[in-house]
Structures are given as structure tokens and as C-alpha cells.
Write a protein that holds these residues in place. Structure first.
Motif, short mmCIF file in Angstrom:
data_model
loop_
_atom_site.label_atom_id
_atom_site.label_comp_id
_atom_site.label_asym_id
_atom_site.label_seq_id
_atom_site.Cartn_x
_atom_site.Cartn_y
_atom_site.Cartn_z
N ARG A 1 -11.27 2.39 10.14
CA ARG A 1 -10.77 1.78 8.91
C ARG A 1 -10.45 0.31 9.11
O ARG A 1 -10.72 -0.52 8.23
N GLU B 1 0.83 -1.20 0.00
CA GLU B 1 0.00 0.00 0.00
C GLU B 1 0.87 1.25 0.00
O GLU B 1 0.51 2.27 -0.61
N LYS C 1 -13.16 4.73 -6.66
CA LYS C 1 -13.12 3.36 -6.12
C LYS C 1 -12.85 3.35 -4.62
O LYS C 1 -13.08 2.33 -3.96
N ASN C 2 -12.38 4.46 -4.10
CA ASN C 2 -12.10 4.55 -2.68
C ASN C 2 -13.42 4.74 -1.92
O ASN C 2 -14.15 5.70 -2.17
N GLU D 1 -4.47 13.88 1.97
CA GLU D 1 -4.51 12.44 2.20
C GLU D 1 -3.67 11.98 3.38
O GLU D 1 -3.96 10.96 3.99
N ARG E 1 -12.07 8.45 7.86
CA ARG E 1 -10.90 9.01 7.21
C ARG E 1 -9.82 9.41 8.21
O ARG E 1 -8.63 9.45 7.89
N LYS F 1 -9.58 5.69 -9.82
CA LYS F 1 -9.20 5.18 -8.50
C LYS F 1 -9.80 6.04 -7.40
O LYS F 1 -10.04 5.55 -6.29
N ASN G 1 -14.16 8.25 -0.33
CA ASN G 1 -14.60 9.32 -1.22
C ASN G 1 -16.08 9.18 -1.57
O ASN G 1 -16.79 10.19 -1.72
#
Length: 494
Positions: free
Chosen positions: A314, A148, A255-256, A176, A308, A252, A259
Motif C-alpha cells: 500500500r 483517514e 473508488k477504492n 476492513e 490489502r 466510495k 476493491n
């Protein structure tokens, strides 16, 4: 020599099999090996061609009738002892996994391990498997965290080919990675504060003290809460637009899941505005108020934005995503238990007038809250047999829930540690990049240049003699005086 070798010596007239295992040579008679025909050496005696022999051993000498095996000679002594005694023994100093692989190669079953060593062998094997599983899990966690981190680095490399790539890269990193710099931390703290303020405002709005109604008994917004709501929506919208504009790849980006949550959290507000506007234009639309209330309740999705900024949330999401087998198993166990105990308690309680368990759907509700050990107390059995069934239902619920939960908790611990490792790796990489951007000074080179210039100034004055070996104490004193005068002149000039 192993214990069993003392009790059997082959005679001269017996046909011997010559074995060479890693340099350890031993001659064994055929009758000893034929006691266990399913083992590798037992099958070797049944071979009638050299090709069949080489399938079971590494090499074969037809002249010496010797079979060669490229295996551990020290462990073969225990195998040889097995052919003599019929039992396997495991010494304390042996590696369990090596011993297990060795007896598997020779075709010997673990059931032949003698009772004196069997329990110790199984305990050490299970202990070794647990350690091996933990080590593999840690390795997978480290590898996945490195993967990652490398994915994040590859995304940063894409900015070099984009329009305004350097500016978008700085914005993206600060949005981020909260640990990148002070501004990134301030942005993360501000975003978290706005999320919490929005949730608190939504909760306060549900209190009767803050609800207002107009002349037509229609609910209207409190001005203060409405201002807070608008400010939060403006922040969420600007944040999403900035992330979308700075993203290196839109595919991408969407795809998160985080988001997508950001988008879902602001949709109810704009949908409510559209519905309110449509309601003003056409008064004949029915149930529009219920639609507005449902859209307002959808604002609860904003609490998911905390993921986030939270490692725990997470990790919880990753655990549920990778533990669907265990979750499905838990639901299956609960469904079977609820179905069984609901029918049992219904058959017992249906004829009692004081009991409220007069239908199977009501008994489903009772069995659900009993097996999950919630126990609201709204419905309960009143007969003695019903209470007994309820006690068994509670005990079974504890066992059913506890078994899969342990597996899910272990996965959560792994993913939580993995997320922490990812955050630490990104912070360390950012610190390394900052250190590489700092100016580099070599103090030794600076000192050498200063001394060369100083010596050159002395040479111009004539203090330093041509003969390097003629320096004495008086010349050193003169050099110090000139250095002090030079320092004074430099200070006066400045």
C-alpha cells in the motif's frame, strides 16, 4: 553596547536620527544610515510625509523626531553594528531563523555577513531547514493519518441510518480491519492464504509436468489444479459480494483501488467460462484458444490482492501515485541518455562485422540495459572506442538513476510510516471501544453496601450499642463472633 558603537560617536553639530526599537533608544547620525540607502532606515530618511514614514516604521513622534519600531531590541544591536562597520556578525547563541527574519525586515542582504560567520551561518540555516522539513513532513503524516481515521469513523456512523446497520457494521469492520478481533484476523489470514494458493496453482499450471492434452491436441485442465482454481474463485467472489453488501456507500466502495482489484482478479475466470461455452457452440471461431490463454494469464492480477494485507505494498502504491513528477524526471533522464549513447555507439560499431550493433533500435536496447546497469550480455560493443562509450554510458546511468530514486525512497519511508500509524490508530480505537463495552464495577460501593448490610444485621441482634464511644475490646470480640456465625449460617443456607 555592540562592537561598532565604540568607533563612531556622533558630534554635537550633526543632525541625529532618534530610534526606539522595542524600548532600546539610540541616536544615529544621518550619514551613517545613508551609507546603505536601500535598507529600511536608509529609505526612511528619504520620506517627506508622515504617511510615508509610517509605512516604514510602527510609530513616529513629530515632537521628539523619534521613530518607533516594534522589533526585537537585542537583535537590533547587530543591525546597528552593521551600519557602523558595514559587516554582519552572527553570534553562536542566536536563532538563525529569527536573525534571518530580522535582517530581512531591515532590508539587509545576507551577502553582508562577514566571512568569519558566513560558513557557520549557512550550515546552521541548512540544518534548520532540514529539521523543519522533517517536522512538517511528520506533521503532515500525522494529520493525514488522523484524517483517514476520522473518515473511517464517519463511514461507521453511516451504518446507523442503513437497513440492518448494526449487522452490516460488524461485518464491515471485520472485513476492513484485521486487527479488530480474533475473527477479523482469521478472515484476513484465510484470504491471504487463498490468494497465495491461487498464485501457486497458476505457477504450477505453467509447468510442462502438469499440462495435459486431449486427442485433438487441445490443452485441458488438471483436475486437482482446476478444483483449487474453482475453490479460490468461489472464495474471492463471496468475499467481494459480502464487502459489496456491507459497504456503507457503493460510490466510495468502487473508488477504492483495492476493491477494483478484487473485481479484476475474478473477471478472467468468468470470461474464460463464457469463451469456452461459446467455443463449444460455434466451432468456426478462430483464435479462440489464444483468447482463453490471454484471459488465463490475466489471473496474475490476483497478486495485487496482497496489497490489502500488506502495509509495504500500500505504501508503494501511494508513493508511485504521489511521485509521478520524480518518475517522469527519471524517465526523461533515461530517454535523453539512451538516445545520445545509442547514436554514439552506432556510429562507432556500424562498420565492424563482428559487432551486432548495426541499427539504432538495437543500440537503444543496448543503451537501455547499460544505463539501468542490467547488462544481459546479448549485445555489446567490440571496438575499443565502443567499449569506452559503454563505460561512460554505465557511469552516467548510475548517476541518472540515483538522483530521483533518493527522493522516491524518502517519500516511500514517509508513506510507510503513515500507513503504520493509521493501522495503530485504528487498532487503538477498536480497543478503546471494546473497553467501553465492558461492565463497570465500583469495588468501594460494593464493599460499602456489604458493610451496611452487615452492620444492620448486628443492630438487629443488639450487639451495637447506642453510644458510639462505648465500644471496647469485648464488644469487638462479640462482633467478630457474630460475623463468623453469620458467615456459617450463609454457607449452610447455600
Amino acid at each position: 553596547m555592540v562592537y561598532g558603537e565604540f568607533f563612531h560617536r556622533p558630534g554635537k553639530d550633526e543632525e541625529l536620527i532618534h530610534l526606539n526599537v522595542g524600548g532600546f533608544k539610540q541616536s544615529v547620525d544621518q550619514s551613517t544610515l545613508l551609507r546603505f540607502p536601500q535598507t529600511r532606515l536608509g529609505k526612511l530618511l528619504k520620506c517627506h510625509s508622515e504617511e510615508a514614514i509610517l509605512e516604514l516604521c510602527d510609530d513616529y513622534s513629530d515632537a521628539d523626531k523619534e521613530y518607533y519600531f516594534d522589533r526585537n531590541p537585542s537583535l537590533f544591536r547587530y543591525v546597528l553594528n552593521f551600519y557602523y562597520t558595514g559587516k554582519l556578525h552572527v553570534m553562536e547563541e542566536l536563532c538563525i531563523f529569527s536573525f534571518c527574519q530580522e535582517i530581512e525586515y531591515w532590508g539587509i542582504n545576507e551577502l553582508f555577513i562577514d566571512s568569519c560567520c558566513s560558513n557557520r551561518y549557512q550550515e546552521r540555516k541548512e540544518e534548520g531547514q532540514d529539521k523543519d522539513w522533517d517536522q512538517k513532513s511528520n506533521d503532515r503524516s500525522i494529520d493525514s493519518s488522523n484524517e483517514e481515521s476520522s473518515i473511517f469513523d464517519k463511514e461507521l456512523e453511516k451504518f446507523d441510518k442503513l437497513w440492518l446497520g448494526e449487522i452490516r457494521k460488524k461485518v464491515w469492520i471485520r472485513m476492513e480491519n484485521p486487527g479488530y478481533c480474533l475473527s477479523a484476523k482469521l478472515i484476513a489470514i484465510s484470504s491471504l492464504s487463498v490468494v497465495l494458493a491461487s498464485i501457486v496453482a497458476m505457477c504450477i499450471h505453467s509447468m510442462p509436468e502438469f499440462q495435459r492434452w486431449d486427442a485433438n491436441d487441445r490443452e485441458i485442465e488438471d483436475p486437482v489444479l482446476e478444483a483449487v482454481e474453482i475453490a479460490c474463485i468461489v472464495w474471492f467472489t463471496v468475499e467481494l459480494v459480502i464487502r459489496l453488501a456491507a459497504a456503507p456507500s457503493l460510490k466510495k466502495f468502487w473508488k477504492n483501488p483495492l476493491n477494483v482489484i478484487d473485481l479484476v482478479s475474478i473477471i478472467p475466470f468468468y470470461a474464460t467460462l463464457a469463451v469456452d461455452t461459446k467455443e463449444e457452440e460455434s466451432e468456426d471461431i478462430e483464435n479462440m484458444g489464444k483468447v482463453v490463454q490471454i484471459l488465463r494469464l490475466m489471473r496474475i492480477f490476483r497478486i495485487l490482492k496482497l496489497a490489502r494485507h500488506s502495509v509495504g505494498l500500500r505504501s508503494l502504491g501511494a508513493t508511485l501515485r504521489h511521485s509521478y513528477h520524480e518518475v517522469g524526471l527519471l524517465l526523461l533522464f533515461l530517454s535523453v541518455g539512451i538516445s545520445i549513447f545509442s547514436v554514439l555507439v552506432y556510429s562507432v560499431e556500424k562498420d565492424d562485422n563482428e559487432s551486432e550493433l548495426h541499427s539504432i533500435p538495437v543500440c537503444w536496447w543496448w543503451a537501455t540495459i547499460s544505463m539501468t546497469t542490467v547488462g544481459y550480455g546479448d549485445t555489446f560493443p567490440v571496438t575499443l572506442l565502443g567499449k569506452f562509450i559503454g563505460s561512460i554510458c554505465i557511469l552516467c546511468g548510475i548517476l541518472v538513476v540515483a538522483l530521483p530514486i533518493t527522493i522516491i525512497f524518502n517519500k516511500f519511508s514517509k508513506y510507510y510510516q503513515k500507513q503504520k500509524d493509521i493501522d495503530v490508530d485504528q487498532s487503538n480505537n477498536d480497543q478503546k471501544e471494546k473497553c467501553n463495552e465492558l461492565p463497570y464495577f465500583n469495588i468501594r460501593d460494593i464493599y460499602a453496601k456489604r458493610m451496611n448490610s452487615f452492620i444492620s444485621s448486628l443492630s438487629s441482634v443488639g450487639i451495637i450499642a447506642s453510644d458510639q464511644d462505648s465500644t471496647d475490646a469485648s464488644s469487638i470480640q462479640d462482633i467478630e463472633d457474630v460475623y463468623n456465625m453469620t458467615s456459617v449460617e450463609n454457607g449452610t443456607g447455600k
